[in-house]
Scaffold this active site. Sequence first.
Site, PDB file in Angstrom:
ATOM      1  N   GLN A   1      32.441 108.328   4.379  1.00 45.14           N
ATOM      2  CA  GLN A   1      32.329 109.506   3.491  1.00 45.14           C
ATOM      3  C   GLN A   1      32.803 109.106   2.083  1.00 45.14           C
ATOM      4  O   GLN A   1      32.600 107.974   1.689  1.00 45.14           O
ATOM      5  CB  GLN A   1      33.115 110.706   4.042  1.00 45.14           C
TER       6      GLN A   1
ATOM      7  N   LYS B   1      28.293 101.945   0.631  1.00 42.52           N
ATOM      8  CA  LYS B   1      29.452 101.152   1.062  1.00 42.52           C
ATOM      9  C   LYS B   1      29.046 100.073   2.056  1.00 42.52           C
ATOM     10  O   LYS B   1      29.583  98.974   2.036  1.00 42.52           O
ATOM     11  CB  LYS B   1      30.508 102.063   1.706  1.00 42.52           C
TER      12      LYS B   1
ATOM     13  N   ASP C   1      27.731 108.266   0.947  1.00 43.98           N
ATOM     14  CA  ASP C   1      26.392 107.662   0.800  1.00 43.98           C
ATOM     15  C   ASP C   1      26.256 106.839  -0.474  1.00 43.98           C
ATOM     16  O   ASP C   1      25.162 106.718  -1.027  1.00 43.98           O
ATOM     17  CB  ASP C   1      25.289 108.741   0.826  1.00 43.98           C
TER      18      ASP C   1
ATOM     19  N   GLY D   1      27.028 106.891   7.994  1.00 36.15           N
ATOM     20  CA  GLY D   1      25.793 106.140   8.224  1.00 36.15           C
ATOM     21  C   GLY D   1      25.746 105.014   7.233  1.00 36.15           C
ATOM     22  O   GLY D   1      25.440 105.222   6.071  1.00 36.15           O
ATOM     23  N   HIS D   2      26.121 103.828   7.679  1.00 39.08           N
ATOM     24  CA  HIS D   2      26.150 102.696   6.773  1.00 39.08           C
ATOM     25  C   HIS D   2      24.913 101.844   6.980  1.00 39.08           C
ATOM     26  O   HIS D   2      24.740 101.216   8.015  1.00 39.08           O
ATOM     27  CB  HIS D   2      27.430 101.881   6.992  1.00 39.08           C
TER      28      HIS D   2
END
Length: 433
Positions: free
Chosen positions: A223, A16, A13, A40-41
């Site tokens: 991650q 990225k 988180d 979750g980007h």
Amino acid sequence: MKNVVVVGAQWGDEGKGKVVDILAPHFDIVARYQGGHNAGHTVRIGDRKFILRLIPSGILHEECRCVIGNGVVVDPRAFNSELQELREAGVECEGRLFVSSRAHLILPYHVSLDRAREERLGANSVGTTMRGIGPAYEDKASRVGIRAGDLNYPDLLREKIRTNIAEKNVELASMGAEQLALETTLDEFLVEALRLKPFIRDTAVMINTATREGKAVLVEGAQGTMLDVDHGTYPFVTSSNATAGGSSTGLGLAPKKITGALGIAKAYTTRVGGGPFPTELLDEHGAYLQKRGNEYGAVTGRPRRTGWFDATVVRYAVMLNGFDALALTKLDVLDEFEEIKISTGYNCGGELLDTIPYGANVLAECAPVYETLPGWRSTTSRITGFDDLPPAAKDYIQRVEELCGAPVALISTGPDRAETIIRDGSPVSDWMK
Ligand code: IMP
């Protein structure tokens, strides 16, 4: 040759998605090498917000080809629903999104097992995203996994899945969990999975052919270093190699072809799920970081644990990944603080440590050693030149560089693409040529 890997330097988180989105127009291919839809980007373009979980963030750039590499675990249902969301937003993926035939698939029994195992662990649970990630990687290592390429051999595939469901049901029953109905599970899964077929390719050949032709690959980690199954805070980790080394095996791209590595670190620290977190703040400062930084998981919506910047963590990440530079994100979240702390090392039972000790239990006992820096108490959002930052913010960044052993090449001061400082003459500015 230009093939750059972007890796989280903390517990994920770090932002990225935004950085990949900025770099993507300067690359031909954007590829994921590990993890699955546990990532979750979040990418914000104007007032549109996209949360990409499985499909590489590069998909938002029409010119980019995107690859889901062999090291990724793919849940067909998650893939299809993300594809649909993108389609509804006017982003077409056909012909420029490819899934490795060697990527393992996540099946419904992986999700059931993930949940059952976490429930059994109770207070000691890992706090997984419950997406079936761990059990899918277990099957890969146990050589009973189902791979995307198996979809080309339906009879064999049905047989394998039937055997697996029967075996997993025994395991689920032993944990008191609900068993799966064999034929319905199989049929429902195949309806979703077969929709993957047009996207399946030998992506290692595709990537290597492209690099031979002089094309550039941006490799998107999911991650973060501290969640790496080998180097992270085991057992409170994800089940893949999130560190830069994973990008070679996870894509079939030889180590010598990876020409650069960028570490992404938040200007403070967050973590979701269980496990040690030495600089965690359980006071009003932690609550402030959570609120101001909007620290809620992009996938699960869980509140993230928050704390001060931990230089030992990022220094460790610099060492493991060989970062050429760091991108420091969410600097603006620190704008209001009168004083800001950075942890330079740990006091572990009287012993001073400057690296991550073995064992989550040992790290849990470590007390951070802090250095206090003055805050800048002014808005950094929308500043696009490094020299325009308040002097105390520049000092903070300089201290991060000294303590972590890598230059800060990019600074993010807000969620928007425009809220970014890219330093002249840095590796990031070179990669954007
Ligand atoms: P899993 O990857 O779902 O097995 O979860 C294992 C651990 O990794 C848990 O602590 C999760 O919260 C964490 N995790 C997995 N994916 C992410 C991510 O994208 N960001 C932050 N933490 C993650």
